[in-house]
Design a protein around this motif. Structure first.
Motif, PDB file in Angstrom:
ATOM      1  N   VAL B 146      46.764 115.220   2.385  1.00  0.00           N
ATOM      2  CA  VAL B 146      46.676 116.208   1.836  1.00  0.00           C
ATOM      3  C   VAL B 146      46.294 115.839   0.268  1.00  0.00           C
ATOM      4  O   VAL B 146      46.733 114.932  -0.215  1.00  0.00           O
ATOM      5  CB  VAL B 146      48.318 116.845   1.522  1.00  0.00           C
ATOM      6  CG1 VAL B 146      48.111 118.142   0.546  1.00  0.00           C
ATOM      7  CG2 VAL B 146      48.440 117.483   3.001  1.00  0.00           C
ATOM      8  N   ASP B 147      45.217 116.619  -0.379  1.00  0.00           N
ATOM      9  CA  ASP B 147      44.803 116.084  -1.628  1.00  0.00           C
ATOM     10  C   ASP B 147      44.456 114.611  -1.803  1.00  0.00           C
ATOM     11  O   ASP B 147      44.812 114.044  -2.854  1.00  0.00           O
ATOM     12  CB  ASP B 147      45.595 116.764  -2.808  1.00  0.00           C
ATOM     13  CG  ASP B 147      45.837 118.236  -2.826  1.00  0.00           C
ATOM     14  OD1 ASP B 147      44.852 118.636  -2.137  1.00  0.00           O
ATOM     15  OD2 ASP B 147      46.833 118.580  -3.401  1.00  0.00           O
ATOM     16  N   GLY B 148      43.868 113.907  -0.668  1.00  0.00           N
ATOM     17  CA  GLY B 148      43.511 112.659  -0.818  1.00  0.00           C
ATOM     18  C   GLY B 148      44.663 111.622  -0.770  1.00  0.00           C
ATOM     19  O   GLY B 148      44.208 110.592  -0.555  1.00  0.00           O
ATOM     20  N   ARG B 149      45.980 112.010  -0.456  1.00  0.00           N
ATOM     21  CA  ARG B 149      46.846 111.403  -0.013  1.00  0.00           C
ATOM     22  C   ARG B 149      47.591 111.537   1.303  1.00  0.00           C
ATOM     23  O   ARG B 149      47.632 112.668   1.755  1.00  0.00           O
ATOM     24  CB  ARG B 149      47.921 111.459  -1.250  1.00  0.00           C
ATOM     25  CG  ARG B 149      47.712 110.903  -2.661  1.00  0.00           C
ATOM     26  CD  ARG B 149      48.917 110.985  -3.524  1.00  0.00           C
ATOM     27  NE  ARG B 149      48.958 112.332  -3.726  1.00  0.00           N
ATOM     28  CZ  ARG B 149      48.793 112.894  -4.635  1.00  0.00           C
ATOM     29  NH1 ARG B 149      48.039 112.286  -5.767  1.00  0.00           N
ATOM     30  NH2 ARG B 149      48.680 114.380  -5.081  1.00  0.00           N
ATOM     31  N   ILE B 308      45.198 100.991  -0.921  1.00  0.00           N
ATOM     32  CA  ILE B 308      45.410 100.256  -2.044  1.00  0.00           C
ATOM     33  C   ILE B 308      44.654 100.662  -3.460  1.00  0.00           C
ATOM     34  O   ILE B 308      45.050 100.769  -4.588  1.00  0.00           O
ATOM     35  CB  ILE B 308      45.326  98.678  -1.890  1.00  0.00           C
ATOM     36  CG1 ILE B 308      45.953  97.958  -3.127  1.00  0.00           C
ATOM     37  CG2 ILE B 308      43.872  98.373  -1.780  1.00  0.00           C
ATOM     38  CD1 ILE B 308      47.495  98.023  -3.043  1.00  0.00           C
ATOM     39  N   LEU B 309      43.512 101.065  -3.069  1.00  0.00           N
ATOM     40  CA  LEU B 309      42.667 101.954  -4.171  1.00  0.00           C
ATOM     41  C   LEU B 309      43.207 103.077  -4.836  1.00  0.00           C
ATOM     42  O   LEU B 309      43.033 103.237  -6.203  1.00  0.00           O
ATOM     43  CB  LEU B 309      41.190 101.946  -3.832  1.00  0.00           C
ATOM     44  CG  LEU B 309      40.190 100.663  -3.313  1.00  0.00           C
ATOM     45  CD1 LEU B 309      38.900 100.897  -2.861  1.00  0.00           C
ATOM     46  CD2 LEU B 309      40.388  99.625  -4.497  1.00  0.00           C
ATOM     47  N   GLY B 310      43.811 103.980  -4.061  1.00  0.00           N
ATOM     48  CA  GLY B 310      44.497 104.967  -4.552  1.00  0.00           C
ATOM     49  C   GLY B 310      43.831 106.221  -4.344  1.00  0.00           C
ATOM     50  O   GLY B 310      42.442 106.111  -4.093  1.00  0.00           O
ATOM     51  N   ALA B 311      44.206 107.626  -4.503  1.00  0.00           N
ATOM     52  CA  ALA B 311      43.477 109.072  -4.522  1.00  0.00           C
ATOM     53  C   ALA B 311      42.500 109.044  -5.576  1.00  0.00           C
ATOM     54  O   ALA B 311      42.641 108.459  -6.743  1.00  0.00           O
ATOM     55  CB  ALA B 311      44.636 109.899  -4.212  1.00  0.00           C
TER      56      ALA B 311
END
Lengths: 311, 311
Positions: B146-149, B308-311
């Protein structure tokens, strides 16, 4: 102290609240929703009412974080409504227009989602960040909060749980043109349908009367120990409980918060829902909590305020 | 240039990848998963392999953003595993231990969720931020973005869609101890069950053989125009398509990405799923996209890197 406004635009009235950012409600009031001319007066009326309230409380615009708004429509990107018959609006850039009118920062959300945020912040779901609100009214609505934020969905319709299919055998058509939707069994009108079906060929003694029966009558009769009413409540609980099992498998929330007119029946309602939920739930979702909503008509303004304050 | 590692810990091998932060895969390799002594060697082996790879590529530790890790277990707070029979672990602070061993920042996630993140970043769901991955293997798994996460859920089991109830009439017990789960019809073993039921009393001509039949056999026969196989595929599509309708009502995603061994059947699989999905879906969720996963065994290391890089 900083402040914000929470606004809940409904088909009959616009409810407004002035909040301190710590959540304290300073003032609440309402104005009529003027739907004439495709609802063109609604946002100017709202802006005017906000300006007047600032004067009344002697609050400066600089001390206002912004305005959160709940609308009875699907919302895209916290800013745009594509159309809502309830207010007469077609495509409308609500965020942009209200920012122009007030000079304040604005965020908008769907009213059911915003109410869920309100119950998370100050109501039945207080203390939790992952919540599903189930609104049992004329229809069945839903609002989903994940990690403190509204789950909106790509078309703005995430959480339309009233249209989960719960009965493949149903032949009557739902308002959505599909069949067997949760709304057909768990809304106030759905409970009346279940009651009428039960009473039609019912030979058992009951205090229920097939004429003008309401969902409230059914749960009042349950509380009075009426066996026929209890059987209707079992059906209601079975459909809703099993739908929530599926929702928990997808979302794994902390808590379900039950709201809407039907929820006025009180704790007895949760008993019937939880009975089927706990029996059918998967693994640790059996532990998911249930609560009744506590904010009533204030859920909208509270959630709208939380929307602008952020997660 | 900065780098990161993506690690996919499985029951047989640990897969590792060195990525540039722009997503370019620099190197990939694997080491055996040593499960002896409650799996106590797995994290030290992984750390040692990462150190060696840094030397091999002459990359300094300061240039590593961190290490993302997928594990075959429910994960809480991107850091802790409560237990996983597959690796021999009980309660294990995977993030903390691997950070101590490597001196690098670590985040962990459930392997199905991490693979979904990989398909969003570089695979079948590339370009979308709201995705549901459906993995059709021995069982049916799911991963929700959801929303990249990743949507993790409160108990770490959000997206366990293999256990959505799709048949209230089923009498055979699922591995979860419940009945009528999606997994009983849409996994590789589920498709075999459907085929055996169909073939038991089948009087029609078919190239399918009840002995040693596999899901691949069924879809190969579909491609050859076998009517009996097509009927089995219709049943599969009906169960899975209708389950995805419910998921879309809850989440309203951009896209469903279908992965796992069964998905090797290719586009024909999507035809059978989409047929029932489009027929039954609610409102604008009818437009939700479908795609096959494209990363295969690399989905895990890619998603772990993205974690690890994050949304």
């Amino acid at each position: 102290m900083k402040y914000c406004f929470g606004v809940d635009i409904g088909g009959t009235t616009v409810k407004l609240g002035l909040f301190q950012v710590d959540g304290t409600l300073v003032d609440k009031w309402e104005i009529p929703t003027r739907k004439e001319n495709q609802g063109e007066y609604i946002l100017p009326d709202t802006a005017k009412s906000i300006q007047e309230n600032l004067k009344k409380h002697n609050v400066e615009k600089e001390d206002i974080v912004g305005v959160g708004v709940g609308v009875p429509a699907a919302v895209q990107g916290e800013s745009v409504v594509k159309s809502t018959a309830n207010l007469g609006w077609g495509y409308k850039e609500v965020k942009h227009e209200l920012e122009q009118l007030t000079g304040l920062k604005v965020k908008i959300g769907n009213d059911a989602n915003v109410a869920a945020l309100g119950e998370m912040w100050k109501g039945g779901g207080c203390g939790y960040q992952n919540l599903v609100m189930v609104t049992l009214g004329t229809g069945v609505g839903g609002g989903i909060i994940v990690d403190g934020r509204i789950l909106v969905g790509v078309h703005g319709i995430a959480g339309e749980i009233g249209h989960l299919t719960v009965n493949e055998e149903e032949t009557e058509i739902c308002g959505c043109t599909r069949t067997g939707c949760l709304e057909q069994y768990a809304s106030a009108t759905g409970i009346v349908r279940l009651a009428k079906r039960k009473l039609e060929n019912c030979k058992e003694d009951t205090i229920l009367n097939n004429e003008n029966i309401t969902a409230k009558d059914v749960f009042d009769a349950v509380k009075a120990g009426d066996a026929v009413a209890m059987d209707i409540a079992e059906q209601f609980g079975s459909y809703l409980g099993r739908a929530l099992v599926s929702i928990a498998i997808v979302l794994d929330p902390d808590i379900f918060v039950i709201s809407g007119g039907v929820s006025k029946a009180g704790e007895v309602l949760l008993e019937y829902i939880e009975k089927y939920y706990r029996e059918k739930a998967l693994w640790s979702t059996k532990e998911t909590k249930f609560a009744l909503a506590t904010l009533g008509n204030d859920a909208g303004i509270c959630g709208a305020a939380k929307l602008i304050l952020g997660a």
